[in-house]
Structures are given as C-alpha cells and as structure tokens.
Motif scaffolding. Structure first.
Motif, PDB file in Angstrom:
ATOM      1  N   ARG A 185      -2.047  76.363 -26.712  1.00  0.00           N
ATOM      2  CA  ARG A 185      -1.764  77.944 -26.881  1.00  0.00           C
ATOM      3  C   ARG A 185      -0.630  77.945 -28.122  1.00  0.00           C
ATOM      4  O   ARG A 185       0.308  77.075 -28.130  1.00  0.00           O
ATOM      5  N   VAL A 186      -1.015  78.770 -28.988  1.00  0.00           N
ATOM      6  CA  VAL A 186      -0.414  78.839 -30.389  1.00  0.00           C
ATOM      7  C   VAL A 186       0.239  80.178 -30.690  1.00  0.00           C
ATOM      8  O   VAL A 186      -0.493  81.277 -30.402  1.00  0.00           O
ATOM      9  N   ASN A 244      -3.773  72.953 -40.974  1.00  0.00           N
ATOM     10  CA  ASN A 244      -4.595  73.252 -41.925  1.00  0.00           C
ATOM     11  C   ASN A 244      -5.377  74.473 -41.619  1.00  0.00           C
ATOM     12  O   ASN A 244      -5.900  75.345 -42.615  1.00  0.00           O
ATOM     13  N   ALA A 245      -5.776  74.679 -40.290  1.00  0.00           N
ATOM     14  CA  ALA A 245      -6.544  75.812 -39.870  1.00  0.00           C
ATOM     15  C   ALA A 245      -5.583  76.780 -39.963  1.00  0.00           C
ATOM     16  O   ALA A 245      -6.186  77.969 -40.128  1.00  0.00           O
ATOM     17  N   LEU A 246      -4.329  76.657 -39.328  1.00  0.00           N
ATOM     18  CA  LEU A 246      -3.349  77.774 -39.239  1.00  0.00           C
ATOM     19  C   LEU A 246      -3.002  78.205 -40.725  1.00  0.00           C
ATOM     20  O   LEU A 246      -2.784  79.550 -41.058  1.00  0.00           O
ATOM     21  N   SER A 247      -2.921  77.234 -41.398  1.00  0.00           N
ATOM     22  CA  SER A 247      -2.382  77.667 -43.158  1.00  0.00           C
ATOM     23  C   SER A 247      -3.687  78.488 -43.814  1.00  0.00           C
ATOM     24  O   SER A 247      -3.376  79.358 -44.407  1.00  0.00           O
ATOM     25  N   ASP A 287       4.375  87.409 -33.213  1.00  0.00           N
ATOM     26  CA  ASP A 287       3.749  88.239 -32.079  1.00  0.00           C
ATOM     27  C   ASP A 287       2.121  87.947 -31.919  1.00  0.00           C
ATOM     28  O   ASP A 287       1.418  88.140 -31.045  1.00  0.00           O
ATOM     29  N   ASP A 288       1.806  86.946 -32.602  1.00  0.00           N
ATOM     30  CA  ASP A 288       0.242  86.675 -32.738  1.00  0.00           C
ATOM     31  C   ASP A 288       0.145  85.419 -31.801  1.00  0.00           C
ATOM     32  O   ASP A 288       0.660  84.315 -32.040  1.00  0.00           O
ATOM     33  N   VAL A 289      -0.764  85.564 -30.657  1.00  0.00           N
ATOM     34  CA  VAL A 289      -1.112  84.541 -29.793  1.00  0.00           C
ATOM     35  C   VAL A 289      -2.456  84.121 -29.806  1.00  0.00           C
ATOM     36  O   VAL A 289      -3.254  84.893 -29.376  1.00  0.00           O
ATOM     37  N   ILE A 290      -2.580  82.855 -29.899  1.00  0.00           N
ATOM     38  CA  ILE A 290      -4.088  82.350 -29.920  1.00  0.00           C
ATOM     39  C   ILE A 290      -3.937  81.501 -28.610  1.00  0.00           C
ATOM     40  O   ILE A 290      -3.347  80.085 -28.627  1.00  0.00           O
ATOM     41  N   ASP A 291      -4.736  81.837 -27.492  1.00  0.00           N
ATOM     42  CA  ASP A 291      -4.649  81.110 -26.351  1.00  0.00           C
ATOM     43  C   ASP A 291      -5.871  80.427 -26.186  1.00  0.00           C
ATOM     44  O   ASP A 291      -6.813  81.061 -25.383  1.00  0.00           O
ATOM     45  N   ALA A 292      -5.771  79.114 -26.161  1.00  0.00           N
ATOM     46  CA  ALA A 292      -7.228  78.315 -25.897  1.00  0.00           C
ATOM     47  C   ALA A 292      -6.973  77.280 -25.115  1.00  0.00           C
ATOM     48  O   ALA A 292      -7.551  76.410 -25.067  1.00  0.00           O
ATOM     49  N   SER A 293      -6.123  77.407 -24.066  1.00  0.00           N
ATOM     50  CA  SER A 293      -5.838  76.502 -23.017  1.00  0.00           C
ATOM     51  C   SER A 293      -6.573  76.800 -22.026  1.00  0.00           C
ATOM     52  O   SER A 293      -7.203  77.894 -21.416  1.00  0.00           O
ATOM     53  N   VAL A 294      -6.777  75.572 -21.148  1.00  0.00           N
ATOM     54  CA  VAL A 294      -7.622  75.337 -19.867  1.00  0.00           C
ATOM     55  C   VAL A 294      -7.077  76.501 -18.770  1.00  0.00           C
ATOM     56  O   VAL A 294      -7.620  77.040 -18.251  1.00  0.00           O
ATOM     57  N   VAL A 346       6.170  79.604 -39.004  1.00  0.00           N
ATOM     58  CA  VAL A 346       6.475  78.552 -37.765  1.00  0.00           C
ATOM     59  C   VAL A 346       5.573  78.830 -36.918  1.00  0.00           C
ATOM     60  O   VAL A 346       5.319  80.093 -36.275  1.00  0.00           O
ATOM     61  N   ALA A 347       4.624  77.962 -36.244  1.00  0.00           N
ATOM     62  CA  ALA A 347       3.913  78.023 -35.126  1.00  0.00           C
ATOM     63  C   ALA A 347       4.430  77.327 -34.134  1.00  0.00           C
ATOM     64  O   ALA A 347       4.657  76.158 -34.173  1.00  0.00           O
ATOM     65  N   THR A 348       4.679  77.952 -32.832  1.00  0.00           N
ATOM     66  CA  THR A 348       4.887  77.276 -31.632  1.00  0.00           C
ATOM     67  C   THR A 348       3.683  76.822 -30.764  1.00  0.00           C
ATOM     68  O   THR A 348       3.020  77.682 -30.434  1.00  0.00           O
ATOM     69  N   VAL A 349       3.486  75.489 -30.402  1.00  0.00           N
ATOM     70  CA  VAL A 349       2.393  75.094 -30.019  1.00  0.00           C
ATOM     71  C   VAL A 349       2.585  74.349 -28.625  1.00  0.00           C
ATOM     72  O   VAL A 349       3.394  73.626 -28.666  1.00  0.00           O
ATOM     73  N   SER A 350       2.207  74.985 -27.554  1.00  0.00           N
ATOM     74  CA  SER A 350       2.197  74.554 -26.143  1.00  0.00           C
ATOM     75  C   SER A 350       0.956  73.726 -25.909  1.00  0.00           C
ATOM     76  O   SER A 350       0.087  74.137 -26.090  1.00  0.00           O
ATOM     77  N   ALA A 351       1.266  72.474 -25.632  1.00  0.00           N
ATOM     78  CA  ALA A 351       0.183  71.455 -25.178  1.00  0.00           C
ATOM     79  C   ALA A 351       0.299  70.639 -24.031  1.00  0.00           C
ATOM     80  O   ALA A 351       1.692  70.616 -23.685  1.00  0.00           O
ATOM     81  N   ALA A 352      -0.341  70.158 -23.274  1.00  0.00           N
ATOM     82  CA  ALA A 352      -0.066  69.697 -22.029  1.00  0.00           C
ATOM     83  C   ALA A 352       0.252  68.020 -22.473  1.00  0.00           C
ATOM     84  O   ALA A 352       1.097  67.356 -21.652  1.00  0.00           O
ATOM     85  N   ALA A 353      -0.006  67.554 -23.670  1.00  0.00           N
ATOM     86  CA  ALA A 353       0.521  66.096 -24.043  1.00  0.00           C
ATOM     87  C   ALA A 353       0.544  66.325 -25.439  1.00  0.00           C
ATOM     88  O   ALA A 353       0.211  67.064 -26.251  1.00  0.00           O
TER      89      ALA A 353
END
Length: 262
Positions: free
Chosen positions: A237-238, A212-215, A242-249, A193-200
C-alpha cells in the motif's frame, strides 16, 4: 492559508536559497527567532503588519536581532519581515518553515528518513508522545529529552529540528509537527515522500524498483518510508500525499467480500 502568505513563502524560500554561509548555527538562530516572535504578540504583530512600511519592519528586525544574530540570519529574517503575510500566525509558521529549510540546506544527512523513523517511535510509545506533547514539563526539558533520545542516533540537523519543534509546539501534536517538517525538507530537496505499508521489509532490489516506478509516475525523486504492517498480508500500500495506490492482499480480500455481499 492566504494568497499573501503563499507568495511570501515563495519569496522567503528564494531569499534563503540566495543567502551564502547558511549553516546549522544560522538554522539554530532562526528557530530561536521563531520562539522570540511567537512568544510576543506585539513583536509578531509589528513584523507582519502590512500597513507598516517594509523598511520599518526591516529596521525592527535589525533592532531586535541585529546585535546578537549572524548577518546571514538577519538577512533571512529581514526578507521574511518585508513580505506581506495574511496573519501574524502565518508569519510565525513561515519563519518556522524557513528554519527547517535552513537546517535542510546545512545538513547533508537524510533528514526525511530520520524524522520518519522518530515519528514511528513516537507513534508506538504513548508515554513518549505524552512526554513530548503534553502540557506538563517545560520546553527546555522536552528539548533535552529529544537530545538524549537522538544523540548519536540521528544527525545534528534532525536533532535540532525535533528538539526545536517540541519545545515550541504551540498546542500542535508532535506527530503532526514531524510530518510537516518531513514534507518541508522533502520539498526543499525536490523530493517526493512515499509511505509504503508492507507485511515484511522490502529487499534492496524491491525498494529500487518501487522507487524507479514511482519516480517515473510522479516525475521526481522519491524517498520511501516503509511501515511494517502485518494486516497488509501481502502486496503493498503506497501513499504519496493524498494519492493512494493500494495493491495489498487485504484490499483485494475486502473488495472480494464486498462483491460477494453485493
């Protein structure tokens, strides 16, 4: 969690997988058994006492549940009671995990997504969270409230899990219970399960490419739970466990401010 409990959880999960005819009635009985065992210190202690022979513990399961529960349910409970558990509390949690796993086996719907959606509803409504998790109000009333909220909006399996957990919270926070159930279902179905935070909201194409990228990264099927968060500003932000990938502005701006200040 003790090492004995870890081994017991693995053994009981295998026993569940090998049990035929697991349906929602079996899952419902397992949740009822959790309530019976957790409500009796004498029963939970006797069933989890490794100094008592395994055959004797199996006999106790038969005596308590054999006349009223289905054979499949009794077989699963017997397997759990015959294992070594680190404590009575961990035995009760193990039974609860089995009940959630059994629901996942019996219910084909996307339980993870439905649990996540309901957890977001609870998080955004303080009155609802208090009604479900507060000390006021009986367990039956809380279960009825869940049924009224989810009836027709979620699968029977999800409704069973949520109503059972809030009715038997044992002092735990509602959102923590829902997150745990979501993880158990995902593990049982060999998903991440990946929790994805996005502005839209993400488009269907964006979701597919991200899955596909996360798989590929984690070597397993990935379920996306999207949270709309305007503070992200842009990008994503994914979080996977405990693994966080933060590519947010917002993260990039914060990093830039630190560099300027430094």
């Amino acid at each position: 969690m003790g090492s004995a409990t870890t081994q017991a959880r693995t053994a009981t999960a295998q026993a569940l997988a090998a049990t035929p005819d697991v349906d929602l009635d079996v899952a419902r009985e397992l949740f009822a058994a959790v309530g019976a065992v957790s409500g009796s210190a004498q029963l939970s202690g006797a069933l989890s006492d490794s100094s008592v022979p395994a055959d004797a513990r199996a006999g106790l399961v038969s005596a308590v549940f054999g006349s009223s529960y289905r054979p499949a349910t009794v077989a699963i409970l017997t397997s759990a009671a015959q294992q070594r558990w680190s404590s009575a509390a961990e035995f009760v949690e193990g039974l609860e995990e089995l009940a959630i796993q059994a629901t996942s086996v019996a219910e084909p719907a996307d339980i993870e997504a439905e649990l996540f959606s309901f957890s977001r509803t609870v998080a955004s409504n303080g009155e609802l969270e208090l009604a479900l998790g507060g000390r006021m109000g009986g367990s039956a009333a809380k279960g009825d409230l869940v049924s009224s909220l989810l009836g027709g909006r979620a699968s029977a399996g999800t409704t069973l899990i949520v109503s059972s957990l809030v009715s038997q919270a044992r002092g735990r926070r509602v959102r923590a219970l829902l997150r745990r159930a979501e993880r158990i279902v995902a593990d049982q179905r060999s998903r991440i399960v990946a929790t994805v935070s996005a502005a839209a909201p993400l488009s269907a194409d964006q979701q597919t490419r991200l899955q596909n990228a996360l798989s590929a990264r984690y070597g397993s099927s990935v379920t996306l739970n999207t949270v709309i968060d305007p503070t992200v500003l842009g990008g994503l932000r994914v979080q996977v466990a405990d693994d966080v990938i933060d590519a947010s502005v917002s993260a990039r701006l914060a990093d830039l401010r630190q560099r300027i200040a430094g």
